[in-house]
Design an enzyme around this catalytic site. Structure first.
Site, PDB file in Angstrom:
ATOM      1  N   SER A 408       0.829  -1.208   0.000  1.00  0.00           N
ATOM      2  CA  SER A 408       0.000   0.000   0.000  1.00  0.00           C
ATOM      3  C   SER A 408       0.856   1.248   0.000  1.00  0.00           C
ATOM      4  O   SER A 408       0.342   2.338  -0.211  1.00  0.00           O
ATOM      5  CB  SER A 408      -0.953  -0.011   1.193  1.00  0.00           C
ATOM      6  OG  SER A 408      -0.243  -0.268   2.367  1.00  0.00           O
ATOM      7  N   HIS A 429      -3.197  -3.034  -5.681  1.00  0.00           N
ATOM      8  CA  HIS A 429      -3.488  -2.647  -4.303  1.00  0.00           C
ATOM      9  C   HIS A 429      -4.967  -2.835  -3.983  1.00  0.00           C
ATOM     10  O   HIS A 429      -5.805  -2.027  -4.363  1.00  0.00           O
ATOM     11  CB  HIS A 429      -3.045  -1.176  -4.074  1.00  0.00           C
ATOM     12  CG  HIS A 429      -3.301  -0.710  -2.680  1.00  0.00           C
ATOM     13  ND1 HIS A 429      -3.644   0.571  -2.359  1.00  0.00           N
ATOM     14  CD2 HIS A 429      -3.270  -1.398  -1.504  1.00  0.00           C
ATOM     15  CE1 HIS A 429      -3.827   0.657  -1.059  1.00  0.00           C
ATOM     16  NE2 HIS A 429      -3.613  -0.516  -0.517  1.00  0.00           N
ATOM     17  N   GLU A 441      -6.558  -0.423  -6.827  1.00  0.00           N
ATOM     18  CA  GLU A 441      -5.619   0.480  -7.504  1.00  0.00           C
ATOM     19  C   GLU A 441      -4.599  -0.392  -8.233  1.00  0.00           C
ATOM     20  O   GLU A 441      -3.918  -1.207  -7.599  1.00  0.00           O
ATOM     21  CB  GLU A 441      -4.877   1.355  -6.493  1.00  0.00           C
ATOM     22  CG  GLU A 441      -5.708   2.463  -5.893  1.00  0.00           C
ATOM     23  CD  GLU A 441      -4.938   3.293  -4.853  1.00  0.00           C
ATOM     24  OE1 GLU A 441      -5.190   4.484  -4.739  1.00  0.00           O
ATOM     25  OE2 GLU A 441      -4.083   2.723  -4.129  1.00  0.00           O
ATOM     26  N   ASN A 479      -4.106   6.391  -0.268  1.00  0.00           N
ATOM     27  CA  ASN A 479      -3.425   6.622   1.008  1.00  0.00           C
ATOM     28  C   ASN A 479      -2.650   7.933   0.996  1.00  0.00           C
ATOM     29  O   ASN A 479      -2.512   8.595   2.024  1.00  0.00           O
ATOM     30  CB  ASN A 479      -2.503   5.452   1.344  1.00  0.00           C
ATOM     31  CG  ASN A 479      -3.314   4.273   1.858  1.00  0.00           C
ATOM     32  OD1 ASN A 479      -4.298   4.465   2.574  1.00  0.00           O
ATOM     33  ND2 ASN A 479      -2.947   3.064   1.468  1.00  0.00           N
TER      34      ASN A 479
END
Ligand code: 3H9
Length: 687
Positions: A408, A429, A441, A479
């Site tokens: 991540s 991800h 992702e 993130n």
């Protein structure tokens, strides 16, 4: 006859085929042509019945959604939906809908205006308009309760979930379900003679006005829980309840007014934006893809197990390995439990459970991994460990196999660099729990080949994920954006807000959870590690110390330790903790942080501006390809309210100039973390 409404004759039937690829969406022009064809048929004695069907896979996927923003903005004239549907229902010749595939929204409304309905077993039948912030606007709220009864109509229209053809038959929405060619079956039915019947003349299944009102009140309660703050479901419920109270023409007028209100409101703009954003995401210019026949996963923790389930759910056999046999055993037990819970809820049969489990094979030491076309690594988030795994995988995997990492935050290029096939390495991800969360992702490394990315995006879609392509940077799209947003939330507490005040300002705006409560859910130990890695990666604007570090040092990791920003009881219900209040004031005084009162608007503005501005930076750096990709990531991965369309859509609705002016003001007051991004995109939102 036109290309979009093609006519042909079989025996005494006129077959009208709607042909507007990809889903035969309805436009005003199509409806006009349809009405003209029906009225021509009325004058021809040789035609005993009219059959209405769709070309290709769909019957009709609804009104053409692409036109709605322009209609709402007054750029093109509105369509007289209800008038056209009445024209169909008024046909003196019986019309039979041969529902060959999806009959959704305006598609079901058209079918209900026909006199008979025959559906293919595979057809989906529903009124999903609320998912677009709309309600049925072509008579659906008045005809469906007359056909299916008030209660089922409330359920279908308020929640938007479609029925299978079999369920629609039981409900009385369709008259017959067939296995083979639906048009052939309808021609045979017409040969036996069919009479005209009008849905609008039915009333036996309508509840009394009083019963409808009290049932509607129950549905309002459920909608407020399941779809908080959304206006369309409430409008839909009012319309269905009105079908018991009002005569059909008045019911239509009421529906029309409610539809117009929804169409001109911000929620439909936001949800229609997301509908197209999801379909535009992750599309690459036609490079070759290699369909994955067999997959493998390394790491049988929570993520690895969830990823293995995703493959099995899509019917793709998957191998799962781990260094620990105990982990593998536990993983299989958890997977079985998850499937059995789904079966108990009636969403899988026991046979489905067994079939899916049979697709997941746990193996020691990469056994059989040479047969996989795609291997996903999901081991602990540590670069050296992942590099060791990739060294092994590169040796074992067959030539051409793709190696994907579920990291991540880590650098995809640093992982790809240890292999002899960096072109076949990329990020995949998943968001946890991987078998539940829809977001994926796909992360492009420096050397990732277009074919590798296209295959991963294609595989993601097979796994029924919403796939977004991201560039390689710390935290990728989601993130990376969430970090400054959370940092603002923490800074606000340090500057005088209470924990609850910050979270409530955000949840009352529509987020599923507040940023501090999310910290407790994910784990403050996890956030501490991420922040250390961000500092190491010299990510700009990462605060060197924060009060959250103090909570971490005290072992207050969040829900898992029953204390973090909040205290948790055994059922993990949160309560505020005066100790946190005391500690944070002590910390702030020690750090010399000025204290003041904050209102809800200020709290929201800061958190949202931090989010939006980071989105702007991602576009500036080319990490995100388009603003709508960012919207999808935040809505599907981070609880951003869908009915607000995602942060970039929201920024556009505020006006990018206004957003920039506020950022500039904050930049002047507080410094570089507020430096406005370059906003390299053209606004698409009509205000
Ligand atoms: C309505 O009907 C209001 C009424 O009450 C009328 C009165 C006012 N329009 O999903 P896919 C495109 S509101 C225009 O990937 P699938 C989609 O953008 C409507 N385009 O395929 C995509 O284009 P592209 C109520 C539409 O096989 C392509 O079709 N109806 C529409 O997985 C393929 O889509 C709905 O809400 C449309 N209505 O699923 C149903 N629908 O290839 C919305 C699709 O350029 N649609 N497109 O990216 C769906 O749920 C699914 O598309 C469907 C097919 C199940 C039909």
């Amino acid at each position: 006859m036109s290309n979009t409404v093609a006519g042909s004759r079989v025996d005494g039937c006129l077959i009208l085929t709607l042909n507007n690829p990809p889903v035969n969406a309805l436009t005003g022009e199509i409806l006009q042509q349809l009405a003209a064809a029906i009225s021509e048929a009325a004058a021809q004695d040789a035609i005993q019945a009219i059959i209405l069907t769709g070309a290709g896979k769909a019957f009709v996927g609804g009104a053409d959604i692409r036109a709605f923003p322009a209609i709402a903005a007054g750029e093109i004239p509105p369509i007289e939906w209800q008038r056209w549907m009445n024209a169909v229902e008024d046909s003196p010749k019986p019309i039979i809908a041969a529902i060959n595939g999806a009959a959704l929204g305006g598609g079901l409304e058209l079918a209900m205006a026909c006199h008979w309905r025959v559906a293919a077993r595979t057809a989906a039948i529903g009124q999903p308009e609320v998912k677009l912030g709309l309600i049925p606007g072509a008579g659906g709220t008045q005809r469906l309760p007359r056909l299916a009864g008030t209660e089922l109509a409330l359920k279908m229209i308020a929640f938007g979930e479609p029925l299978t053809a079999g369920e629609a038959l039981t409900a009385g929405i369709v008259d017959q379900v067939v296995e083979g060619d639906v048009v052939e079956a309808v021609v045979a039915m017409a040969a036996g003679g069919v009479a005209g019947r009008r849905t609008r003349e039915l009333s036996a299944r309508l509840l009394s006005p009083a019963e409808a009102e009290s049932l509607a009140a129950l549905f309002v309660d459920q909608c407020r829980k399941r779809m908080p703050s959304q206006t369309a479901p409430l409008a839909a419920i009012e319309c269905v309840a009105a079908s018991s109270r009002l005569a059909f023409p008045e019911g239509l007028a009421f529906e029309h007014q409610q539809f117009e209100d929804c169409l001109h409101g911000p929620q439909s703009r936001a949800l229609i934006h997301l509908f197209f954003a999801e379909r535009a995401a992750g599309k690459l210019e036609a490079p070759r893809t290699t369909p994955v026949q067999r997959a493998a996963v390394v790491g049988a923790g929570m993520m690895g197990s969830g990823i293995a389930m995703c493959f099995a759910n899509a019917g793709i056999p998957v191998l799962l390995t781990d260094t620990s046999a105990a982990h593998l055993e536990r993983s299989l037990e958890t997977i079985r439990k998850n499937y059995e819970t789904t079966a108990r809820k009636g969403r899988l049969t026991q046979a489905d459970v067994e079939a899916r489990l049979a697709l997941i094979q746990t193996v020691p030491d990469f056994d059989g991994f040479e047969t996989a076309g795609l291997i996903v690594e999901a081991v602990y988030e540590e670069l050296s460990l992942k590099q060791r795994v990739f060294l092994d995988l590169d040796r074992i995997a067959r030539p051409g196999a793709i190696l994907a990492t579920n990291t991540s935050t880590l650098d995809i290029d640093a992982i790809a660099a240890v292999t002899r096939r960096p072109e076949a390495v990329a990020g995949m991800h998943f968001f946890g729990p991987a078998h539940v969360m829809r977001l994926l992702e796909v992360v492009k490394g420096r050397s990732s080949a277009p074919e590798t990315l296209a295959t991963l995006l294609d595989t993601g879609r097979r796994l029924r994920k919403v796939c977004v392509l991201s560039g390689n940077c710390f935290g990728f799209i989601g993130n990376r954006m969430y970090a400054p947003y959370r940092a603002q939330a923490v800074a606000l507490v340090e500057r005088g807000c209470s924990t609850q005040q910050v979270d409530e300002a955000i949840t009352s705006w529509g987020f599923a959870m507040g940023p501090l409560a999310v910290g407790d859910l994910v784990g403050l130990d996890v956030y501490w590690l991420i922040r250390q890695a961000a500092l190491q990666a010299s990510l700009p604007h990462t605060p060197v110390t924060t009060f959250e570090d103090e909570l971490y040092k005290l072992g207050r990791y969040g829900q898992k330790t029953r204390s973090g920003w909040y205290l948790y009881d055994d059922a993990r219900r949160p309560s505020s903790d005066p100790e946190v209040e005391r500690l944070v004031r002590e910390y702030s005084s020690w750090q010399g942080i000025e204290q003041r009162q904050w209102n809800e608007r200020e709290i929201r503005e800061r958190c949202l501006l931090a989010l939006i501005n980071e989105g702007g930076r991602l576009l500036e750096e080319g990490i995100a390809e388009k603003p709508s990709d960012i919207d999808i990531v935040l809505v599907h991965g981070f609880g951003f309210p869908a009915w607000r369309g995602g942060p970039m859509h929201y920024a556009e609705s505020l006006g990018l100039d206004n957003v920039r002016r506020r950022l500039e003001a904050l930049y002047d007051e507080e410094g570089p973390q507020w430096k406005p991004a370059a906003w390299p995109w053209a606004p698409t939102v009509r205000r």
